[in-house]
Every structure is written in C-alpha cells, then in structure tokens.
Design a protein around this motif. Structure first.
Motif, PDB file in Angstrom:
ATOM      1  N   GLY A 118       3.068  12.514   0.427  1.00 35.44           N
ATOM      2  CA  GLY A 118       4.270  12.725   1.226  1.00 35.44           C
ATOM      3  C   GLY A 118       4.371  11.666   2.311  1.00 35.44           C
ATOM      4  N   LEU A 119       5.445  10.858   2.265  1.00 32.90           N
ATOM      5  CA  LEU A 119       5.580   9.737   3.200  1.00 32.90           C
ATOM      6  C   LEU A 119       6.804   9.918   4.088  1.00 32.90           C
ATOM      7  CD1 LEU A 119       4.645   6.795   0.802  1.00 32.90           C
ATOM      8  CD2 LEU A 119       3.200   7.913   2.518  1.00 32.90           C
ATOM      9  N   GLY A 120       6.933  11.093   4.659  1.00 31.48           N
ATOM     10  CA  GLY A 120       8.035  11.372   5.555  1.00 31.48           C
ATOM     11  C   GLY A 120       7.677  11.140   7.010  1.00 31.48           C
ATOM     12  N   HIS A 121       8.241  11.948   7.906  1.00 27.92           N
ATOM     13  CA  HIS A 121       8.089  11.769   9.340  1.00 27.92           C
ATOM     14  C   HIS A 121       6.627  11.851   9.794  1.00 27.92           C
ATOM     15  CE1 HIS A 121      12.389  11.918  10.554  1.00 27.92           C
ATOM     16  NE2 HIS A 121      12.500  12.557   9.414  1.00 27.92           N
ATOM     17  N   VAL A 122       5.789  12.573   9.045  1.00 31.20           N
ATOM     18  CA  VAL A 122       4.378  12.735   9.403  1.00 31.20           C
ATOM     19  C   VAL A 122       3.468  11.923   8.487  1.00 31.20           C
ATOM     20  CG1 VAL A 122       2.478  14.384   9.621  1.00 31.20           C
ATOM     21  CG2 VAL A 122       4.779  15.018  10.383  1.00 31.20           C
ATOM     22  N   GLY A 123       3.717  11.980   7.197  1.00 31.32           N
ATOM     23  CA  GLY A 123       2.817  11.353   6.243  1.00 31.32           C
ATOM     24  C   GLY A 123       2.717   9.850   6.380  1.00 31.32           C
ATOM     25  N   ASP A 175       4.487   9.151  -2.739  1.00 32.67           N
ATOM     26  CA  ASP A 175       5.682   9.975  -2.604  1.00 32.67           C
ATOM     27  C   ASP A 175       6.412   9.990  -3.940  1.00 32.67           C
ATOM     28  OD1 ASP A 175       7.353  10.949   0.166  1.00 32.67           O
ATOM     29  OD2 ASP A 175       8.499  10.859  -1.714  1.00 32.67           O
ATOM     30  N   VAL A 176       6.979  11.134  -4.270  1.00 29.80           N
ATOM     31  CA  VAL A 176       7.701  11.249  -5.538  1.00 29.80           C
ATOM     32  C   VAL A 176       9.060  10.569  -5.480  1.00 29.80           C
ATOM     33  CG1 VAL A 176       6.546  13.400  -6.188  1.00 29.80           C
ATOM     34  CG2 VAL A 176       8.681  13.497  -4.871  1.00 29.80           C
ATOM     35  N   ASP A 177       9.555  10.286  -4.278  1.00 30.80           N
ATOM     36  CA  ASP A 177      10.871   9.671  -4.084  1.00 30.80           C
ATOM     37  C   ASP A 177      10.734   8.152  -4.175  1.00 30.80           C
ATOM     38  OD1 ASP A 177      13.305   8.676  -3.209  1.00 30.80           O
ATOM     39  OD2 ASP A 177      13.540  10.142  -1.603  1.00 30.80           O
ATOM     40  N   GLY A 178      11.153   7.584  -5.309  1.00 30.48           N
ATOM     41  CA  GLY A 178      11.023   6.146  -5.503  1.00 30.48           C
ATOM     42  C   GLY A 178      11.831   5.337  -4.521  1.00 30.48           C
ATOM     43  N   SER A 179      13.012   5.829  -4.120  1.00 29.39           N
ATOM     44  CA  SER A 179      13.837   5.085  -3.163  1.00 29.39           C
ATOM     45  C   SER A 179      13.164   5.021  -1.801  1.00 29.39           C
ATOM     46  CB  SER A 179      15.222   5.716  -3.039  1.00 29.39           C
ATOM     47  OG  SER A 179      15.141   7.063  -2.563  1.00 29.39           O
ATOM     48  N   ARG A 180      12.451   6.083  -1.441  1.00 26.67           N
ATOM     49  CA  ARG A 180      11.724   6.072  -0.172  1.00 26.67           C
ATOM     50  C   ARG A 180      10.591   5.056  -0.219  1.00 26.67           C
ATOM     51  NH1 ARG A 180       9.927  11.729   2.124  1.00 26.67           N
ATOM     52  NH2 ARG A 180      12.143  11.679   2.648  1.00 26.67           N
ATOM     53  N   VAL A 181       9.885   5.023  -1.308  1.00 24.78           N
ATOM     54  CA  VAL A 181       8.783   4.065  -1.446  1.00 24.78           C
ATOM     55  C   VAL A 181       9.315   2.641  -1.356  1.00 24.78           C
ATOM     56  CG1 VAL A 181       7.050   3.164  -3.048  1.00 24.78           C
ATOM     57  CG2 VAL A 181       7.286   5.634  -2.729  1.00 24.78           C
ATOM     58  N   GLU A 182      10.439   2.370  -2.012  1.00 19.26           N
ATOM     59  CA  GLU A 182      11.024   1.027  -1.956  1.00 19.26           C
ATOM     60  C   GLU A 182      11.474   0.679  -0.549  1.00 19.26           C
ATOM     61  OE1 GLU A 182      10.995  -1.390  -4.242  1.00 19.26           O
ATOM     62  OE2 GLU A 182       9.691   0.049  -5.278  1.00 19.26           O
ATOM     63  N   ARG A 183      12.047   1.648   0.162  1.00 15.38           N
ATOM     64  CA  ARG A 183      12.464   1.384   1.540  1.00 15.38           C
ATOM     65  C   ARG A 183      11.270   1.058   2.425  1.00 15.38           C
ATOM     66  NH1 ARG A 183      13.728   6.185   3.327  1.00 15.38           N
ATOM     67  NH2 ARG A 183      11.906   6.280   4.676  1.00 15.38           N
ATOM     68  N   ILE A 184      10.180   1.780   2.229  1.00 19.14           N
ATOM     69  CA  ILE A 184       8.975   1.525   3.019  1.00 19.14           C
ATOM     70  C   ILE A 184       8.438   0.122   2.738  1.00 19.14           C
ATOM     71  CG2 ILE A 184       6.559   2.214   3.352  1.00 19.14           C
ATOM     72  CD1 ILE A 184       7.522   5.119   2.757  1.00 19.14           C
ATOM     73  N   ARG A 185       8.544  -0.302   1.504  1.00 16.79           N
ATOM     74  CA  ARG A 185       8.095  -1.652   1.155  1.00 16.79           C
ATOM     75  C   ARG A 185       9.031  -2.732   1.684  1.00 16.79           C
ATOM     76  NH1 ARG A 185       6.932  -0.257  -5.189  1.00 16.79           N
ATOM     77  NH2 ARG A 185       4.819   0.597  -4.970  1.00 16.79           N
ATOM     78  N   GLY A 186      10.237  -2.340   2.113  1.00 17.61           N
ATOM     79  CA  GLY A 186      11.247  -3.289   2.559  1.00 17.61           C
ATOM     80  C   GLY A 186      11.081  -3.711   4.000  1.00 17.61           C
ATOM     81  N   LEU A 188       7.757  27.029  -0.412  1.00 17.45           N
ATOM     82  CA  LEU A 188       6.460  26.387  -0.617  1.00 17.45           C
ATOM     83  C   LEU A 188       6.393  25.590  -1.920  1.00 17.45           C
ATOM     84  CD1 LEU A 188       4.066  29.251   0.557  1.00 17.45           C
ATOM     85  CD2 LEU A 188       4.771  27.211   1.833  1.00 17.45           C
ATOM     86  N   SER A 189       7.541  25.358  -2.540  1.00 17.36           N
ATOM     87  CA  SER A 189       7.525  24.700  -3.849  1.00 17.36           C
ATOM     88  C   SER A 189       6.902  23.311  -3.779  1.00 17.36           C
ATOM     89  CB  SER A 189       8.946  24.623  -4.421  1.00 17.36           C
ATOM     90  OG  SER A 189       9.815  23.901  -3.555  1.00 17.36           O
ATOM     91  N   MET A 190       7.190  22.551  -2.697  1.00 17.67           N
ATOM     92  CA  MET A 190       6.633  21.204  -2.606  1.00 17.67           C
ATOM     93  C   MET A 190       5.141  21.226  -2.285  1.00 17.67           C
ATOM     94  SD  MET A 190       9.758  19.009  -0.926  1.00 17.67           S
ATOM     95  CE  MET A 190      10.621  20.352  -0.114  1.00 17.67           C
ATOM     96  N   VAL A 191       4.705  22.206  -1.504  1.00 18.77           N
ATOM     97  CA  VAL A 191       3.274  22.361  -1.225  1.00 18.77           C
ATOM     98  C   VAL A 191       2.518  22.694  -2.508  1.00 18.77           C
ATOM     99  CG1 VAL A 191       1.577  23.850  -0.089  1.00 18.77           C
ATOM    100  CG2 VAL A 191       3.536  22.980   1.196  1.00 18.77           C
ATOM    101  N   GLU A 192       3.080  23.609  -3.293  1.00 27.77           N
ATOM    102  CA  GLU A 192       2.421  23.993  -4.536  1.00 27.77           C
ATOM    103  C   GLU A 192       2.413  22.835  -5.537  1.00 27.77           C
ATOM    104  OE1 GLU A 192       4.785  27.380  -5.406  1.00 27.77           O
ATOM    105  OE2 GLU A 192       3.485  28.773  -4.314  1.00 27.77           O
ATOM    106  N   ALA A 193       3.526  22.076  -5.592  1.00 23.35           N
ATOM    107  CA  ALA A 193       3.568  20.914  -6.489  1.00 23.35           C
ATOM    108  C   ALA A 193       2.541  19.871  -6.073  1.00 23.35           C
ATOM    109  CB  ALA A 193       4.970  20.305  -6.487  1.00 23.35           C
ATOM    110  N   ALA A 194       2.404  19.667  -4.750  1.00 13.92           N
ATOM    111  CA  ALA A 194       1.399  18.717  -4.270  1.00 13.92           C
ATOM    112  C   ALA A 194      -0.007  19.188  -4.636  1.00 13.92           C
ATOM    113  CB  ALA A 194       1.521  18.543  -2.755  1.00 13.92           C
ATOM    114  N   GLY A 195      -0.229  20.504  -4.546  1.00  9.68           N
ATOM    115  CA  GLY A 195      -1.531  21.043  -4.937  1.00  9.68           C
ATOM    116  C   GLY A 195      -1.845  20.777  -6.397  1.00  9.68           C
ATOM    117  N   ARG A 196      -0.831  20.914  -7.252  1.00  6.79           N
ATOM    118  CA  ARG A 196      -1.054  20.647  -8.685  1.00  6.79           C
ATOM    119  C   ARG A 196      -1.327  19.158  -8.924  1.00  6.79           C
ATOM    120  NH1 ARG A 196       3.142  24.550  -8.887  1.00  6.79           N
ATOM    121  NH2 ARG A 196       4.759  22.936  -9.103  1.00  6.79           N
ATOM    122  N   THR A 197      -0.642  18.295  -8.160  1.00  3.14           N
ATOM    123  CA  THR A 197      -0.894  16.854  -8.286  1.00  3.14           C
ATOM    124  C   THR A 197      -2.322  16.520  -7.877  1.00  3.14           C
ATOM    125  OG1 THR A 197       1.424  16.298  -7.888  1.00  3.14           O
ATOM    126  CG2 THR A 197      -0.185  14.572  -7.464  1.00  3.14           C
TER     127      THR A 197
END
Length: 416
Positions: A8-13, A31-42, A95-104
C-alpha cells in the motif's frame, strides 16, 4: 533479499517505505494501482502535495526503494492499506483490502518472516480476519512467523517529521513478535516505542486516541451552538474557560474531516455499547447543516435557491491538500441541494470544480463561507473581498478571520 515489503503506497505507506529506505533497508513498495505506481516513479511522487515529501521519496527511489505492482518476498511485510467505512445501518469497517493484503502476504510468507499491520482497524482484526488471511501460507502464526500490529500516527502535511518523532505503539501475538515490531520502529523513530499487551490492545489504543478528539470536538461544537443561543461569543468564552489549568476545550468548526477522526470512532463503537461516541458523531456531522443554515441566514432577504455562495476551504484542515471527508465540501453540497450556486475555493486542493483564485470565487457572490482555517484566509483584505462580492453576508466556521476588520468593512459576519 528484500528486507521490507510495504503493501500500500498511499498517505502512510509511501512515506514509510521512503523512510525505511533512507535508513538503509532494501525496500519494495507494492501497490495494486498501476497508475499510482507510475505517478510515484514520475516527477511528483508525493501523495499530499508536499514538495519536501516528493524530494524525499525521489531520493529514496534513487537509492534502495523500488515501487512495483508485484509484491516481493521479504523478511518483514508492513501492511498500510485503506480501511474505509462500509455502507450499512451504522457505519462499519470495510476490511476487504486488509484481508486481500493478508492473502498476498500469505503467498510470499516464509518461516522466520515478520508481518506488521499498520492499517487502522477494529479491535480484534489482527488476530482475527487478518490472521485468517495469513493462514493461507500454511505457516503457524507465532510459531513459524511473527505477527504484530503497529498503528500509524501521522498527520497529512507533517508526515516525515511525525514518522521520525512520534511515539509508536506495537502489540505482538507473542513476545518475539512484539520485539520484532519494536526493533523495526525503534530503528527510525526518535520517539518511544511502547509495547501493548496484545495486538487488540494496540488497535484499541489507536481508536481511543481519535475517538477522544472526536468527542471533545463535539463538545466544542455543542458549546458553539449554545453560545449562539445565549448571545455570547463561543470562541472568546472557550478561551476564557481554557485559562483554567485543568481545562482544554477544542475549537468548534463546520464538522470533522480527514480519514481518521470521523471514521475511527465507528470502528470502536461497532463492537461495544458507546452511546456517547455515537452522539458525538451525530453532533459533528450535524455541524454541516448548522453552517449551511448560517449561510442561508447571511443571505438576508435573498433566497438560497438561485443565490451564489463562495465556499472557501475544501481541504479538511489548514495547510494541506487532503480533502477526504471535507466539511467544506459537505456544506457546499447541502447548499447545492437547496438550489444554491456554489463556487469552491482552496489554495491547495487541485480539483476540476475548485478554483485557487480567491477573488474570482468571491466575485459576484451573495455570501461567502470560510470552512478551512488556511493561513491565507487570515491575510485576505476584507475591503477587497467585500468589494468583489454582490452581497454582504459571510460565515467564518473556523475562526480564521479578523472579526472586527471584516465587520468594519461592511460584512455581516457570522462566526461559529
């Protein structure tokens, strides 16, 4: 081998990943959001509009931080994914994103690894739904890998300073898990790392902090409405009351914004009988309607239906670009529902319907509402503002304006 994988690469990650990289860790930010990852690389990787944070992240990216849509095996997994409110008769945690992160994490987990959940969650989540998701690894929590909870404590606009200076709380499923989390945070914070009795105790402590603030803001808002009924100035009288050494009343306002304070109390109340907490939430949410009523009153003989109002302040607090759960936005929406033409202004928030030019927002307005305490609003020339407006009414919901100067300029100013 990767030392730390931050999920998770949001406000805290993202800031957490950058701080760990600056401390010498080999870090994968996932992060699962590819556009966010690209923005961070920008060119502008920050998530809160901070030039300092952008530069700090760029330095980390030039060093040992990499960001990806593919998670990595790591000695430590830190989970910083969002936990929004779910719809229902009463708000509860999604908690869907927390549970998904746990599975990852479970797909990557190896014996000896450590997992730390930072997301704000209801008590019992770490040892319940999150641990259940990790069980897909086939490894036993505590015996085969370490599991702990360590709530984030940062505020937008001051993230780097607070990551380095704030005290932290960690709670492990056993002593070894608590020690692993304590050692991780002690490596980059100057604050004290406090060890809770369990992950659930650490979860509760985080929620208690923001619930305390929400309840005290609600009391201040109740005082503001009562002061109007008694025809006294709420902010002056609160200042007088706060002269007592054991009194510290918060400031009233148009409601409570951001991701934490208006959300966390619901996580705590979901599993317990907490009527005071529910009432505080209702009081603070009700300030939106109250401020909208003050604006309608400030219009004088002009009907709100068809009037033009400038709402000044879309960020949820001063000096930041974060507009999550914006009180100003909610005030504007109430006015719009009544037929009012609303123009939004904020010097920090970038949105298609928000202007950063104050005079254009005030131009031709029948009334103005100041809903965020940005320092720039305190510097506004009331004579110029009054000249730009068609009407003479204004509402200061955050105590940012010089009341005498604005009234001297002919503005019929109402203050929460």
């Amino acid at each position: 081998m990767t030392d730390v994988c931050v999920h998770g690469l949001g406000h805290v990650g993202l800031p957490t990943a950058a701080v760990l990289a600056h401390e010498g860790y080999d870090v994968c930010g996932f992060d699962v959001d590819g556009s966010r990852v690209e923005r961070i690389r920008g060119d502008d990787p920050a998530v809160d509009g901070s030039a300092e944070l952008s530069a700090f992240v760029r330095e980390a990216l030039d060093g040992s931080l990499r960001v990806s849509t593919d998670p990595a095996s790591a000695a430590v997994h830190v989970v910083c994914v969002p936990t929004p409110l779910a719809d229902g008769p009463e708000p509860t945690a999604d908690l869907s994103m927390v549970e998904a992160a746990g599975r990852t994490v479970a797909d990557l987990l190896r014996a000896g690894d450590a997992v730390v959940l930072e997301s704000t969650v209801p008590p019992g989540t770490t040892v319940g739904p999150f641990a259940d998701a990790l069980a897909g690894s086939g490894l036993a929590v505590g015996d085969d890998f370490r599991l702990a909870y360590a709530p984030e404590t940062v505020a937008p606009g001051n993230v780097l300073a607070e990551l380095r200076a704030n005290d932290r709380v960690v709670g492990g499923v056993d002593d070894a898990s608590a020690a692993a989390a304590r050692d991780l945070y002690a490596g980059f914070t100057d604050g004290e790392v406090r060890v809770a009795a369990s992950p659930t105790a650490a979860e509760f402590a985080k929620l208690a902090q923001n619930t305390y603030r929400d309840v005290n803001i609600a009391l201040a808002n109740e005082f503001a409405r009562a002061a109007a009924a008694y025809d006294v100035d709420a902010r002056d009288t609160i200042a007088l009351a706060n002269a007592h050494p054991r009194v510290d009343i918060h400031s009233p306002g148009p409601g409570v914004g951001g991701h934490c304070i208006p959300v966390d109390p619901w996580f705590l109340a979901a599993g317990a009988d907490m009527e005071l907490v529910r009432r505080a939430r209702a009081v603070n949410d009700g300030m939106t309607e109250y401020v909208a009523e003050l604006v309608a009153d400030a219009l004088g003989d002009r009907s709100p239906d068809g009037a033009r109002v400038a709402v000044c302040g879309v960020a949820y607090k001063p000096g930041v670009a974060d507009a999550r759960n914006s009180p100003g936005r909610r005030v504007g929406q109430v006015l719009e529902a009544g037929g009012t033409d609303v123009t939004y202004h904020d010097p920090f928030v970038a949105a298609a319907d928000v202007t950063t030019h104050l005079e254009s927002a005030l131009s031709g307005a029948d009334a103005a509402a100041f809903t965020t305490g940005h320092g720039r609003y305190a510097e506004v020339d009331p004579e110029r503002a009054a000249a730009a407006m068609d009407g003479t009414g204004a509402v200061d919901a955050v105590g940012v304006l010089d009341r005498r100067a604005w009234r001297a300029a002919g503005v019929d100013l109402r203050v929460v």
